[in-house]
Write a protein that holds these residues in place. Structure first.
Motif, PDB file in Angstrom:
ATOM      1  N   SER A   1     -31.566  45.738 -89.676  1.00  0.00           N
ATOM      2  CA  SER A   1     -31.041  45.379 -88.362  1.00  0.00           C
ATOM      3  C   SER A   1     -32.028  45.813 -87.299  1.00  0.00           C
ATOM      4  CB  SER A   1     -29.677  46.056 -88.127  1.00  0.00           C
ATOM      5  OG  SER A   1     -29.019  45.485 -87.017  1.00  0.00           O
ATOM      6  N   GLY A   2     -32.032  45.088 -86.193  1.00  0.00           N
ATOM      7  CA  GLY A   2     -33.024  45.332 -85.153  1.00  0.00           C
ATOM      8  C   GLY A   2     -34.295  44.569 -85.446  1.00  0.00           C
TER       9      GLY A   2
ATOM     10  N   CYS B   1     -42.605  46.839 -81.533  1.00  0.00           N
ATOM     11  CA  CYS B   1     -42.770  48.191 -80.987  1.00  0.00           C
ATOM     12  C   CYS B   1     -43.390  48.093 -79.599  1.00  0.00           C
ATOM     13  CB  CYS B   1     -43.619  49.044 -81.921  1.00  0.00           C
ATOM     14  SG  CYS B   1     -42.820  49.363 -83.516  1.00  0.00           S
ATOM     15  N   ARG B   2     -42.574  47.782 -78.622  1.00  0.00           N
ATOM     16  CA  ARG B   2     -42.998  47.658 -77.228  1.00  0.00           C
ATOM     17  C   ARG B   2     -41.763  47.778 -76.345  1.00  0.00           C
ATOM     18  NH1 ARG B   2     -41.330  42.799 -75.329  1.00  0.00           N
ATOM     19  NH2 ARG B   2     -40.875  41.156 -76.853  1.00  0.00           N
ATOM     20  N   ALA B   3     -41.991  48.060 -75.093  1.00  0.00           N
ATOM     21  CA  ALA B   3     -40.891  48.098 -74.140  1.00  0.00           C
ATOM     22  C   ALA B   3     -40.522  46.671 -73.755  1.00  0.00           C
ATOM     23  CB  ALA B   3     -41.297  48.900 -72.912  1.00  0.00           C
ATOM     24  N   GLY B   4     -39.248  46.421 -73.584  1.00  0.00           N
ATOM     25  CA  GLY B   4     -38.814  45.078 -73.202  1.00  0.00           C
ATOM     26  C   GLY B   4     -37.316  44.962 -73.229  1.00  0.00           C
ATOM     27  N   GLY B   5     -36.771  44.104 -72.386  1.00  0.00           N
ATOM     28  CA  GLY B   5     -35.331  43.989 -72.257  1.00  0.00           C
ATOM     29  C   GLY B   5     -34.630  43.506 -73.503  1.00  0.00           C
ATOM     30  N   GLN B   6     -35.283  42.664 -74.291  1.00  0.00           N
ATOM     31  CA  GLN B   6     -34.660  42.091 -75.479  1.00  0.00           C
ATOM     32  C   GLN B   6     -35.126  42.763 -76.775  1.00  0.00           C
ATOM     33  OE1 GLN B   6     -32.185  39.831 -75.112  1.00  0.00           O
ATOM     34  NE2 GLN B   6     -32.526  40.168 -72.925  1.00  0.00           N
ATOM     35  N   VAL B   7     -35.799  43.877 -76.667  1.00  0.00           N
ATOM     36  CA  VAL B   7     -36.324  44.579 -77.837  1.00  0.00           C
ATOM     37  C   VAL B   7     -35.393  45.731 -78.180  1.00  0.00           C
ATOM     38  CG1 VAL B   7     -38.258  45.922 -78.740  1.00  0.00           C
ATOM     39  CG2 VAL B   7     -38.690  43.943 -77.271  1.00  0.00           C
ATOM     40  N   SER B   8     -35.070  45.882 -79.462  1.00  0.00           N
ATOM     41  CA  SER B   8     -34.154  46.941 -79.875  1.00  0.00           C
ATOM     42  C   SER B   8     -34.818  48.305 -79.803  1.00  0.00           C
ATOM     43  CB  SER B   8     -33.642  46.684 -81.296  1.00  0.00           C
ATOM     44  OG  SER B   8     -34.705  46.739 -82.235  1.00  0.00           O
ATOM     45  N   THR B   9     -34.006  49.334 -79.568  1.00  0.00           N
ATOM     46  CA  THR B   9     -34.499  50.706 -79.558  1.00  0.00           C
ATOM     47  C   THR B   9     -34.828  51.169 -80.973  1.00  0.00           C
ATOM     48  OG1 THR B   9     -33.180  51.231 -77.603  1.00  0.00           O
ATOM     49  CG2 THR B   9     -33.939  53.096 -78.932  1.00  0.00           C
ATOM     50  N   TYR B  10     -33.996  50.740 -81.928  1.00  0.00           N
ATOM     51  CA  TYR B  10     -34.127  51.179 -83.315  1.00  0.00           C
ATOM     52  C   TYR B  10     -34.429  50.000 -84.231  1.00  0.00           C
ATOM     53  CZ  TYR B  10     -31.814  55.549 -81.921  1.00  0.00           C
ATOM     54  OH  TYR B  10     -31.493  56.733 -81.326  1.00  0.00           O
ATOM     55  N   PHE B  11     -35.036  50.309 -85.352  1.00  0.00           N
ATOM     56  CA  PHE B  11     -35.049  49.435 -86.514  1.00  0.00           C
ATOM     57  C   PHE B  11     -34.292  50.185 -87.602  1.00  0.00           C
ATOM     58  CE2 PHE B  11     -36.985  48.017 -90.570  1.00  0.00           C
ATOM     59  CZ  PHE B  11     -36.662  46.667 -90.499  1.00  0.00           C
ATOM     60  N   ALA B  12     -33.393  49.503 -88.276  1.00  0.00           N
ATOM     61  CA  ALA B  12     -32.545  50.176 -89.264  1.00  0.00           C
ATOM     62  C   ALA B  12     -32.583  49.444 -90.596  1.00  0.00           C
ATOM     63  CB  ALA B  12     -31.102  50.255 -88.767  1.00  0.00           C
TER      64      ALA B  12
ATOM     65  N   LEU C   1     -32.454  55.047 -89.723  1.00  0.00           N
ATOM     66  CA  LEU C   1     -32.798  54.494 -88.421  1.00  0.00           C
ATOM     67  C   LEU C   1     -34.136  55.045 -87.950  1.00  0.00           C
ATOM     68  CD1 LEU C   1     -29.365  55.345 -88.059  1.00  0.00           C
ATOM     69  CD2 LEU C   1     -29.818  53.375 -86.590  1.00  0.00           C
ATOM     70  N   LEU C   2     -34.970  54.149 -87.422  1.00  0.00           N
ATOM     71  CA  LEU C   2     -36.268  54.534 -86.886  1.00  0.00           C
ATOM     72  C   LEU C   2     -36.286  54.200 -85.396  1.00  0.00           C
ATOM     73  CD1 LEU C   2     -36.676  53.754 -90.009  1.00  0.00           C
ATOM     74  CD2 LEU C   2     -39.099  53.638 -89.431  1.00  0.00           C
ATOM     75  N   GLN C   3     -36.396  55.212 -84.549  1.00  0.00           N
ATOM     76  CA  GLN C   3     -36.540  54.997 -83.118  1.00  0.00           C
ATOM     77  C   GLN C   3     -37.971  54.543 -82.879  1.00  0.00           C
ATOM     78  OE1 GLN C   3     -34.961  58.090 -80.566  1.00  0.00           O
ATOM     79  NE2 GLN C   3     -36.353  57.503 -78.893  1.00  0.00           N
TER      80      GLN C   3
ATOM     81  N   ALA D   1     -22.129  47.316 -87.807  1.00  0.00           N
ATOM     82  CA  ALA D   1     -21.249  48.284 -87.149  1.00  0.00           C
ATOM     83  C   ALA D   1     -21.986  49.579 -86.833  1.00  0.00           C
ATOM     84  CB  ALA D   1     -20.036  48.564 -88.036  1.00  0.00           C
ATOM     85  N   VAL D   2     -22.798  50.046 -87.784  1.00  0.00           N
ATOM     86  CA  VAL D   2     -23.575  51.270 -87.549  1.00  0.00           C
ATOM     87  C   VAL D   2     -24.604  51.044 -86.439  1.00  0.00           C
ATOM     88  CG1 VAL D   2     -25.219  52.901 -88.554  1.00  0.00           C
ATOM     89  CG2 VAL D   2     -23.259  52.118 -89.899  1.00  0.00           C
ATOM     90  N   PHE D   3     -25.275  49.906 -86.469  1.00  0.00           N
ATOM     91  CA  PHE D   3     -26.336  49.629 -85.501  1.00  0.00           C
ATOM     92  C   PHE D   3     -25.780  49.539 -84.087  1.00  0.00           C
ATOM     93  CE2 PHE D   3     -29.862  47.101 -83.658  1.00  0.00           C
ATOM     94  CZ  PHE D   3     -30.920  47.904 -84.061  1.00  0.00           C
ATOM     95  N   ARG D   4     -24.612  48.928 -83.918  1.00  0.00           N
ATOM     96  CA  ARG D   4     -23.996  48.848 -82.589  1.00  0.00           C
ATOM     97  C   ARG D   4     -23.639  50.238 -82.074  1.00  0.00           C
ATOM     98  NH1 ARG D   4     -22.388  44.014 -80.320  1.00  0.00           N
ATOM     99  NH2 ARG D   4     -20.759  45.055 -79.130  1.00  0.00           N
ATOM    100  N   LYS D   5     -23.240  51.110 -82.969  1.00  0.00           N
ATOM    101  CA  LYS D   5     -22.951  52.476 -82.558  1.00  0.00           C
ATOM    102  C   LYS D   5     -24.201  53.137 -81.979  1.00  0.00           C
ATOM    103  CE  LYS D   5     -22.330  57.017 -84.589  1.00  0.00           C
ATOM    104  NZ  LYS D   5     -22.278  57.777 -85.849  1.00  0.00           N
TER     105      LYS D   5
END
Length: 227
Positions: free
Chosen positions: A16-17, A21-32, A96-98, A192-196
């Motif tokens: 999921s995610g 690896c960049r800043a951006g509005g549509q980019v996820s914080t984590y990769f899971a 999860l990887l931030q 469900a975990v990723f949304r948390k």
């Protein structure tokens, strides 16, 4: 007496995610990455009951366009699936990887990042779930490119050789999401975990919380960020 025979187990996986690896509005914080471990008899029951639910939903004018998929299903369908999943005996583990904590050599390309994520997921998980002489079928939802599939396979082989001091017979398969209800089940649980983690939304997480055995934040103690 002879040595006890190991168990035959199934490990279904999903991600999921995104891997950007960049800043951006549509980019996820984590990769899971997440896995669902289930025994043979319970897997047969899960497949049967989810097929029955699909039929029941279709009779109620809630037919699916293709398969159960948490991000695309309606609230009605989603609630029914989560209610059903509560009835089964399986375990889910998530790593999860931030992404902004990933060092440059880890994120130099997608296959490298992907292999790193899966290696540490399995390194954390394998000693907890596998025993001598076990057999395990690891089923991944189809993984786009040959390079990514190669990275996934390499991560599994590295973990098996480095982290387990005993023999485990393993097989690896890449199946389409819609081909198996267990892949749909792990998709739901990981969603469900990723949304948390991404949004602080625990509504559906609480429905399967007892199935979630580990949520491993790989870089939780790291303080350096790169973007």
């Amino acid at each position: 007496m002879g040595a006890a025979l190991g168990k035959r187990r199934y490990l279904f996986s999903d991600e999921s995610g995104d891997m950007q690896c960049r800043a951006g509005g549509q980019v996820s914080t984590y990769f899971a990455v997440g896995t669902l471990l289930i025994e043979e008899g319970e897997l047969a029951r899960l497949r049967s009951e989810m097929a029955a639910l699909r039929d029941d939903l279709a009779w109620s004018d809630q037919g699916l366009d293709s398969c159960f998929h948490a991000t695309e299903d309606s609230y009605v369908v989603r609630d029914r699936v989560f209610d059903l999943l509560q009835q089964f005996d399986f375990r889910v583990d998530v790593t999860l990887l931030q992404k902004n904590k990933a060092q440059p050599h880890i994120r130099r390309d997608d296959p490298t990042f992907f292999k790193y994520a899966w290696f540490y997921h399995l390194k954390h998980l394998a000693p907890r779930i596998l025993h001598a002489e076990d057999e395990i079928l690891i089923v991944a939802a189809e993984l786009g490119t040959k390079r990514v599939r190669k990275a996934f396979r390499a991560a599994i082989e590295d973990v098996m050789h480095q982290c387990l001091p005993f023999r485990v017979k393993r097989s690896l398969a890449f199946w389409r999401d819609e081909s198996d209800f267990a892949l749909m089940a792990v998709d739901y649980c990981l969603w469900a975990v990723f949304r948390k983690w991404e949004r602080g939304d625990e509504l559906n997480y609480k429905k399967v919380q007892d199935k979630i055995k580990t949520e491993f934040d790989l870089w939780q103690y790291g303080s350096t960020t790169y973007y």
